[in-house]
Design an enzyme around this catalytic site. Structure first.
Site, PDB file in Angstrom:
ATOM      1  N   SER A 105     -16.084   0.903   2.361  1.00  0.00           N
ATOM      2  CA  SER A 105     -15.510   1.216   3.723  1.00  0.00           C
ATOM      3  C   SER A 105     -16.596   1.662   4.591  1.00  0.00           C
ATOM      4  O   SER A 105     -17.331   2.759   4.071  1.00  0.00           O
ATOM      5  CB  SER A 105     -14.454   2.303   3.558  1.00  0.00           C
ATOM      6  OG  SER A 105     -14.122   2.901   4.691  1.00  0.00           O
TER       7      SER A 105
ATOM      8  N   LYS B  69     -14.773  -3.046   4.660  1.00  0.00           N
ATOM      9  CA  LYS B  69     -13.563  -2.663   5.557  1.00  0.00           C
ATOM     10  C   LYS B  69     -14.515  -1.803   6.687  1.00  0.00           C
ATOM     11  O   LYS B  69     -15.288  -1.125   6.300  1.00  0.00           O
ATOM     12  CB  LYS B  69     -12.924  -1.660   4.902  1.00  0.00           C
ATOM     13  CG  LYS B  69     -11.834  -0.734   5.811  1.00  0.00           C
ATOM     14  CD  LYS B  69     -11.029   0.050   4.803  1.00  0.00           C
ATOM     15  CE  LYS B  69     -10.846   1.525   5.080  1.00  0.00           C
ATOM     16  NZ  LYS B  69      -9.805   2.082   4.422  1.00  0.00           N
TER      17      LYS B  69
ATOM     18  N   LYS C 246     -14.377   0.854   9.861  1.00  0.00           N
ATOM     19  CA  LYS C 246     -14.002   1.503  10.851  1.00  0.00           C
ATOM     20  C   LYS C 246     -13.769   1.304  12.135  1.00  0.00           C
ATOM     21  O   LYS C 246     -14.606   0.713  12.810  1.00  0.00           O
ATOM     22  CB  LYS C 246     -14.333   3.166  10.585  1.00  0.00           C
ATOM     23  CG  LYS C 246     -14.081   3.717   9.030  1.00  0.00           C
ATOM     24  CD  LYS C 246     -12.579   3.880   8.900  1.00  0.00           C
ATOM     25  CE  LYS C 246     -12.480   4.697   7.500  1.00  0.00           C
ATOM     26  NZ  LYS C 246     -10.995   5.112   7.360  1.00  0.00           N
TER      27      LYS C 246
ATOM     28  N   ASP D  76      -9.897  -0.625   9.757  1.00  0.00           N
ATOM     29  CA  ASP D  76      -9.133   0.630   9.682  1.00  0.00           C
ATOM     30  C   ASP D  76      -9.096   1.536  10.931  1.00  0.00           C
ATOM     31  O   ASP D  76     -10.515   1.993  11.255  1.00  0.00           O
ATOM     32  CB  ASP D  76      -9.637   1.299   8.331  1.00  0.00           C
ATOM     33  CG  ASP D  76      -8.954   2.595   8.347  1.00  0.00           C
ATOM     34  OD1 ASP D  76      -7.792   2.874   8.887  1.00  0.00           O
ATOM     35  OD2 ASP D  76      -9.028   3.289   7.136  1.00  0.00           O
TER      36      ASP D  76
ATOM     37  N   ASP E 116      -1.538   2.960   5.905  1.00  0.00           N
ATOM     38  CA  ASP E 116      -2.086   4.105   5.084  1.00  0.00           C
ATOM     39  C   ASP E 116      -1.366   5.709   5.749  1.00  0.00           C
ATOM     40  O   ASP E 116      -0.559   5.964   4.886  1.00  0.00           O
ATOM     41  CB  ASP E 116      -3.637   4.098   5.533  1.00  0.00           C
ATOM     42  CG  ASP E 116      -4.359   5.440   4.909  1.00  0.00           C
ATOM     43  OD1 ASP E 116      -3.867   6.186   4.021  1.00  0.00           O
ATOM     44  OD2 ASP E 116      -5.712   5.279   5.196  1.00  0.00           O
TER      45      ASP E 116
ATOM     46  N   LYS F 222      -2.699   5.659  -1.514  1.00  0.00           N
ATOM     47  CA  LYS F 222      -3.519   6.894  -1.997  1.00  0.00           C
ATOM     48  C   LYS F 222      -2.739   7.701  -2.837  1.00  0.00           C
ATOM     49  O   LYS F 222      -1.858   8.358  -2.280  1.00  0.00           O
ATOM     50  CB  LYS F 222      -4.110   7.428  -0.797  1.00  0.00           C
ATOM     51  CG  LYS F 222      -5.303   6.630  -0.023  1.00  0.00           C
ATOM     52  CD  LYS F 222      -5.708   7.491   1.250  1.00  0.00           C
ATOM     53  CE  LYS F 222      -6.883   6.462   1.881  1.00  0.00           C
ATOM     54  NZ  LYS F 222      -7.244   7.051   3.434  1.00  0.00           N
TER      55      LYS F 222
ATOM     56  N   GLY G  61      -9.220   5.112  -0.486  1.00  0.00           N
ATOM     57  CA  GLY G  61     -10.020   6.277  -1.253  1.00  0.00           C
ATOM     58  C   GLY G  61     -10.204   7.262  -0.228  1.00  0.00           C
ATOM     59  O   GLY G  61      -9.846   7.370   0.917  1.00  0.00           O
TER      60      GLY G  61
HETATM   61  O1  OSB Z   1      -8.452   6.105   6.246  1.00  0.00           O
HETATM   62  O2  OSB Z   1      -9.139   4.920   4.611  1.00  0.00           O
HETATM   63  C1  OSB Z   1      -9.151   5.925   5.107  1.00  0.00           C
HETATM   64  C2  OSB Z   1     -11.995   8.143   3.930  1.00  0.00           C
HETATM   65  C3  OSB Z   1     -11.501   9.372   4.160  1.00  0.00           C
HETATM   66  C4  OSB Z   1     -10.296   9.727   4.880  1.00  0.00           C
HETATM   67  C5  OSB Z   1      -9.551   8.418   5.264  1.00  0.00           C
HETATM   68  C6  OSB Z   1      -9.900   7.266   4.804  1.00  0.00           C
HETATM   69  C7  OSB Z   1     -11.451   7.038   4.311  1.00  0.00           C
HETATM   70  C8  OSB Z   1     -11.779   5.973   4.034  1.00  0.00           C
HETATM   71  C9  OSB Z   1     -12.838   5.886   2.867  1.00  0.00           C
HETATM   72  O3  OSB Z   1     -11.828   4.657   4.513  1.00  0.00           O
HETATM   73  C10 OSB Z   1     -12.482   5.220   1.729  1.00  0.00           C
HETATM   74  C11 OSB Z   1     -13.550   5.645   0.477  1.00  0.00           C
HETATM   75  O4  OSB Z   1     -13.300   6.555  -0.276  1.00  0.00           O
HETATM   76  O5  OSB Z   1     -14.564   4.707   0.269  1.00  0.00           O
HETATM   77 MG    MG Z   2      -7.093   4.518   6.102  1.00  0.00          MG
END
Ligand code: OSB
Ligand code: MG
Length: 371
Positions: free
Chosen positions: A135, A161, A163, A188, A238, A262, A290
């Site tokens: 991510s 992924k 952001k 995301d 999510d 999660k 994650g």
């Molecule tokens: O939205 O998935 C999310 C990390 C912290 C809070 C929210 C998110 C995330 C990530 C990171 O996308 C995923 C990872 O742990 O690699």
């Molecule tokens: Mg997310």
């Protein structure tokens, strides 16, 4: 097993790279580590929340409060032999899923160790390796983003992924898609958009994304159903899913075609298993999300991702993607040939917490009962 003692460690570890999402930037990642002691064994669980209530309404401070005042006192001194007995002790506490999950998951680790089996086996999982991706946070420029993507693709990550937020969507996603026409690519939004942005999502349909995660409001299911009906790209929820009931609503309303699981967000492994069964029966694929976890939370996630309905790569990257030196050993390495992580085979979560390292990065600790 009689729960003799609990410890809650509040730690803060520097991330190797700051992580920017539509709700903010994090450079130092806090978490609570819960240790449960019984019969010479210790089980570990992680509460992967932040200092601010931006991804979820829980913070380190609220989780500390709920764990120390309400959850831990329910469990210390009790004898538990099954996961259901554990959760029964705190079902009267509403919300606070991440606080609950950290304690429940520590108890699962303890139980798996007591039975001498890896957690994956206790959960009913089958895989020896789990498929993973990475991510990537919002970058200052598209050129910097392309450099980051290249770095990870070169390391062997086969799913990426990105952001996104308002003003950082079409251009970065198009640039990465043009450079990598066949890469498993997804976005995301962390709730950065509204139904007024339908045209934008229709445009994204052209990019052959695996899915778009949480485009709309963090507590919405209804509007996501309206959006999903108008676009081809699968929506993945999510933030909106905190319970089996939410998952059922999303399935029945056709609010998404994929669920990001999660374990911390849904209150622990018992709820995760219930949602897994529900999604399997409904033909709704899922993957393991994650929260920038330490080796403890990452290990829990990897064991969970061995279950059959986890059919898409998870946000469970190698340790080095997050921390230069983590509090658990051994670190997780990417198997570069197939973009997987290997599931630990030792009893429980299968990693060893390094107390000397915990002490180095610790803000505070509480031991319950005091003596
Ligand atoms: O939205 O998935 C999310 C990390 C912290 C809070 C929210 C998110 C995330 C990530 C990171 O996308 C995923 C990872 O742990 O690699
Ligand atoms: Mg997310």
């Amino acid at each position: 097993m009689k729960i003799e003692r609990l410890e809650i460690h509040h730690i803060v570890q520097p991330l190797v790279q700051p992580f920017r999402t539509s709700f903010g930037t994090e450079s130092n990642r806090p978490c609570l580590l819960v240790a449960v002691y019984s019969d010479g064994l210790v089980g570990w669980g992680e509460c992967p929340t932040s200092d601010s209530p931006c991804y979820s309404s829980e913070t380190i401070t609220t989780a500390w409060h709920v764990l120390t005042e309400f959850l831990a006192p329910q469990v210390v001194g009790q004898t538990v032999t099954t996961p259901a007995e554990m959760t029964a002790h705190f079902c009267h506490v509403r919300g606070h899923e991440m606080a609950k999950a950290s304690l429940e998951n520590a108890l699962w680790d303890l139980l798996a160790q007591a039975r001498g089996v890896p957690l994956s086996q206790l959960l009913g999982g089958q895989r020896e390796r789990v498929e993973v991706g990475v991510s990537i946070g919002i970058q200052p420029t598209v050129a910097q983003l392309l450099a980051r993507v290249e770095e990870f693709v070169t390391q062997g990550y086969q799913r990426v992924k990105l952001k996104i937020e308002s003003g950082w969507e079409i251009e970065p996603l198009t640039a990465v898609r043009e450079r990598y026409p066949t890469l498993k690519l997804m976005a995301d939004a962390n709730s950065a958009f509204t139904l007024a942005d339908v045209a934008l999502f229709k445009e994204l349909d052209a990019l052959n994304l695996l899915m778009i995660e949480q485009p709309l409001h963090y507590d919405d299911i209804f509007d996501h159903a309206k959006l999903q009906a108008q676009i081809n790209t699968p929506i993945c929820l999510d933030e909106s899913i905190h319970s089996p009931n939410h998952a059922r609503h999303a399935i029945e309303m056709k609010a998404c075609r994929i669920i990001n699981m999660k374990v911390a967000r849904v209150g622990g492994l018992s709820n995760a298993l219930t949602i897994h069964e529900m999604c399997l029966a409904a033909g709704m694929p899922m993957w393991c999300g994650g929260m920038l976890e330490t080796g403890v939370g990452r290990a829990t996630n990897i064991h969970l991702a061995t279950l059959p309905n986890f059919t898409l790569p998870g946000d469970i990257s190698a340790t080095s993607r997050y921390y230069a030196e983590d509090i658990a050993e051994p670190p997780f390495y990417l198997n570069t040939a197939d973009s997987t992580l290997t599931v630990p085979t030792k009893p429980g979560i299968g990693v060893e917490v390094q107390m000397a390292r915990v002490q180095k990065v610790r803000e505070r600790v509480i031991i319950i009962p005091k003596n």
